[in-house]
Write a protein that holds these residues in place. Sequence first.
Motif, PDB file in Angstrom:
ATOM      1  N   TYR A 285     -18.441  51.297  26.164  1.00 22.04           N
ATOM      2  CA  TYR A 285     -19.722  51.482  26.829  1.00 22.04           C
ATOM      3  C   TYR A 285     -20.830  51.561  25.786  1.00 22.04           C
ATOM      4  O   TYR A 285     -20.661  52.209  24.742  1.00 22.04           O
ATOM      5  CB  TYR A 285     -19.725  52.769  27.663  1.00 22.04           C
TER       6      TYR A 285
ATOM      7  N   ILE B 187     -25.220  52.168  25.365  1.00 18.32           N
ATOM      8  CA  ILE B 187     -26.378  52.763  26.035  1.00 18.32           C
ATOM      9  C   ILE B 187     -27.444  51.682  26.209  1.00 18.32           C
ATOM     10  O   ILE B 187     -27.898  51.077  25.233  1.00 18.32           O
ATOM     11  CB  ILE B 187     -26.935  53.940  25.222  1.00 18.32           C
TER      12      ILE B 187
ATOM     13  N   THR C   2     -25.312  53.583  30.842  1.00 18.42           N
ATOM     14  CA  THR C   2     -24.411  52.818  29.986  1.00 18.42           C
ATOM     15  C   THR C   2     -23.879  51.611  30.750  1.00 18.42           C
ATOM     16  O   THR C   2     -23.912  51.555  31.980  1.00 18.42           O
ATOM     17  CB  THR C   2     -23.225  53.678  29.519  1.00 18.42           C
TER      18      THR C   2
ATOM     19  N   GLY D 227     -16.969  55.887  22.709  1.00 19.94           N
ATOM     20  CA  GLY D 227     -17.264  55.283  24.003  1.00 19.94           C
ATOM     21  C   GLY D 227     -16.323  54.171  24.389  1.00 19.94           C
ATOM     22  O   GLY D 227     -16.549  53.498  25.401  1.00 19.94           O
TER      23      GLY D 227
ATOM     24  N   ASP E 127     -17.680  56.703  29.055  1.00 20.23           N
ATOM     25  CA  ASP E 127     -19.108  56.450  29.238  1.00 20.23           C
ATOM     26  C   ASP E 127     -19.954  57.673  28.898  1.00 20.23           C
ATOM     27  O   ASP E 127     -21.156  57.540  28.639  1.00 20.23           O
ATOM     28  CB  ASP E 127     -19.390  55.985  30.669  1.00 20.23           C
TER      29      ASP E 127
ATOM     30  N   ALA F  87     -20.689  57.503  24.892  1.00 21.80           N
ATOM     31  CA  ALA F  87     -21.282  56.303  24.307  1.00 21.80           C
ATOM     32  C   ALA F  87     -22.471  56.682  23.433  1.00 21.80           C
ATOM     33  O   ALA F  87     -23.336  57.470  23.834  1.00 21.80           O
ATOM     34  CB  ALA F  87     -21.715  55.343  25.414  1.00 21.80           C
TER      35      ALA F  87
ATOM     36  N   ARG G   5     -25.954  51.479  20.860  1.00 14.82           N
ATOM     37  CA  ARG G   5     -26.881  50.687  21.652  1.00 14.82           C
ATOM     38  C   ARG G   5     -26.548  49.199  21.455  1.00 14.82           C
ATOM     39  O   ARG G   5     -25.791  48.856  20.543  1.00 14.82           O
ATOM     40  CB  ARG G   5     -28.322  50.992  21.248  1.00 14.82           C
TER      41      ARG G   5
END
Length: 800
Positions: free
Chosen positions: A449, A451, A461, A565, A583, A586, A589
């Motif tokens: 996951y 973000i 996420t 994540g 999730d 996480a 990015r």
Amino acid sequence: MLSEREFEDYCRQVGLQGLAREYVERVRNSEPSRMVGTTAKSNVVSFVSSEKMGMTISTESRMPERAFVTLCEHDSRVLEFWDQPEQIKVTIKDKNGRPRNIWYTPDFLVIGQEGIVIVEVKDQKTVEELLEGSPHNWKEGESGRIEYVPAKKRFAELGLVHSVFCYRSELRYKIANLESLLLSRKGAKYTQCQWGCIQKSLSDHVWMSLYELKESLGCSDYSPLVQMIDDGLMLGDLDSALISSPKGFLVSLRQDFLDQGLKFINRSRPFSQFEEITVGMDFAPSSVRAEKALERLNRIAAGEKSRSTRRWLAKVKEGAGRGLTPFQSLLPDYHLSGNRKRKAPVQVIRVLDEYLKNEHGQKSGISDYRSYIAYRVHSKEQHLGSDPVSWATFWDHLKKASGESLGEQIGGKRLANSRASASPVLYRGLKPSYAWKTASVDHYIADIYVIIFSGGDYVYTARPTITGMIDVYSGAVISMSMSLLPPSRRSVAKVMRDCVRKHGRLPSELIVDRGAEFKSVYFASLLADQEVNLSLRPSAHPRFGSEIEGLFGDFKRMWLSSRPGNTADYKEVRSVDRSFSPDKHAILRPYDFYRELLAFIDWRNSKPVSPGGKSPGCLLKTSQEEFPYIARKVSLDHKFLIASSVETTSYSVDRQRGLHIGDMYYWSPDLSAITGRKKDLEVRPDVENPHLVYAGANNRWISCFTSRAAEYVTLDPIEQHVQSLEVTEALRDKRVIRERADEDLVRIIRDMDHVIDDQSTPVINIQTESEGDEVPGDIFTRIRAASVEPLRTESWEVSR
């Protein structure tokens, strides 16, 4: 392909008329009679770009039909060849010899210099099965040619010839070489000076390897040499060697010289033939058997007198009569030991086999032992006088049962294909032996996951989708893209652009699965425009596409499993609190994840994995330099950018603000010039630049930009890629986020309404002067002049 006038002249030349001409004209002027691959189970369906025909030719199998197309494309005597010609009704005979009418679709119609032939393509194994299983319809002629009797008879009535092309595995070397010759035609032509130098070298040495010839001339690559072989100026061993292995590919100016060179090199090779060998273990016994035979020989040589030695001497005498040595005669027959008579009654074994075939596979979810218990209950009902077999016997029969049939009962077509036996290596086609010859493309919804939005207490996420393109020969990853949407045409377009941007070329063939995005008109037309062959893997067959699946497996196992994540090792779902789910942990990015993905690809391409100790990236580079004509050279120009942009619906034009797409307006000065009733334009959003779309106006494409386009071009490459995801592909998630924020706003307003409705709160009422009265100029003056009601202190309450 022949023009209409050329076809008229051809018909007069070969005497084509009547029903035969009508049939040929219908085939030439219509689409293929059926779509290939609709019932294919394990075939690779291909759509091959034909320069001779000026169109794409479909093939239903990777070896027989694809090989036939290559032969037709290279043979100058073939003028045209059409796939899937018109159906015709033929009369076949069933296994009892009774006639039955069926619709028959030939594989090809070939127009050659010597006449027109209707062709049925089969591989050798299938032909052997048909000759044995359907002798009424399939026969072998006196010359050894295979005949499909019903089709041959029916087309003869029309005045056309029907023939069967039997593909044999020995053709695979020739087909691979012919494909290389065809691809070399697109490169720059050799010069007469180069040909003169080659003539001199081959005159001095009689025969040479392709590698030695290139080195003696100082050529940078093999392109001119391969072109000379294609033009017939040089002779090469196209039938049993590979151009892709130039050190073992001999060339000469004369066939008799070439034959002598082949005899010489074959004598020097440890292996010069590829064939299956089956030899009894007496000629190469195991160490245990050999040790026992040597012990017996030593005891005989020592003069031992016993019943054993007398028996061994008798075996030596008996073996000598069969041409065996004393050592071979005295090898112990361990493989004959044990009682091989079946102890269980025939009806018990029959019930067991029927249970394993019909019922065991349907009991998915229970263990094999529980299935054995169910078998015991079933068998006691079937044969009352005999006991069921033991667990050991049940397990032994289960291991011998067909894994393919059991897999289909348990998990359907995909599991059945994964459990099917591998095909014999002798009948397999050759793997690509050039870089850029074949590449595999597929998607992977990453087990992690990332973000995509955070604000206040909210963190949203999503699992990104990775689309990769890997070169089958070298194993190098040549292109990669990331998306926040499920697999789509946008994902495919981005990975194609990334390949062209990095390398300035595309593979000559892409092999993909049967996902909707790969079977789309958009994808097929894009590849046809770039003359890239398209091959579709069989559906639900995990063994195909192992190269790209291996890439995703390595990324999951070696990288994702150690990143926060990830869901790669997230198996005990019910035993983990919701707060510990992936999730919730996480931290990456999209920018971070994409950067790490590129770092992993660079590491994998540099990892030495080939038998020669070379990395995939090194193999890709070396083969590309030696055989540059294999790839399709493509420029990342405006034409390719527009062709690779995915088409969408039409949009209305606002002459003041432009095209309103999503949350942004796109503008071009050309939009203001659009007049008349039609205001809807066909639009193609760019798959990489979220601030650019292409609008179709006045029979041309115009580029329209947003106000932030100038800022976008200044971003670094990774940030440009990620911003495209956030602006366009995360639009749906943004709407969900916006709806939740709007809901929170309603809750805040409702809470404020409760405060206002609370009558216990003291209120100061500021009354302004009535209309017509003199009104002070500023707000403070008006407040001082306003009448204020007295406060009712008795209604106040003090909270403690």
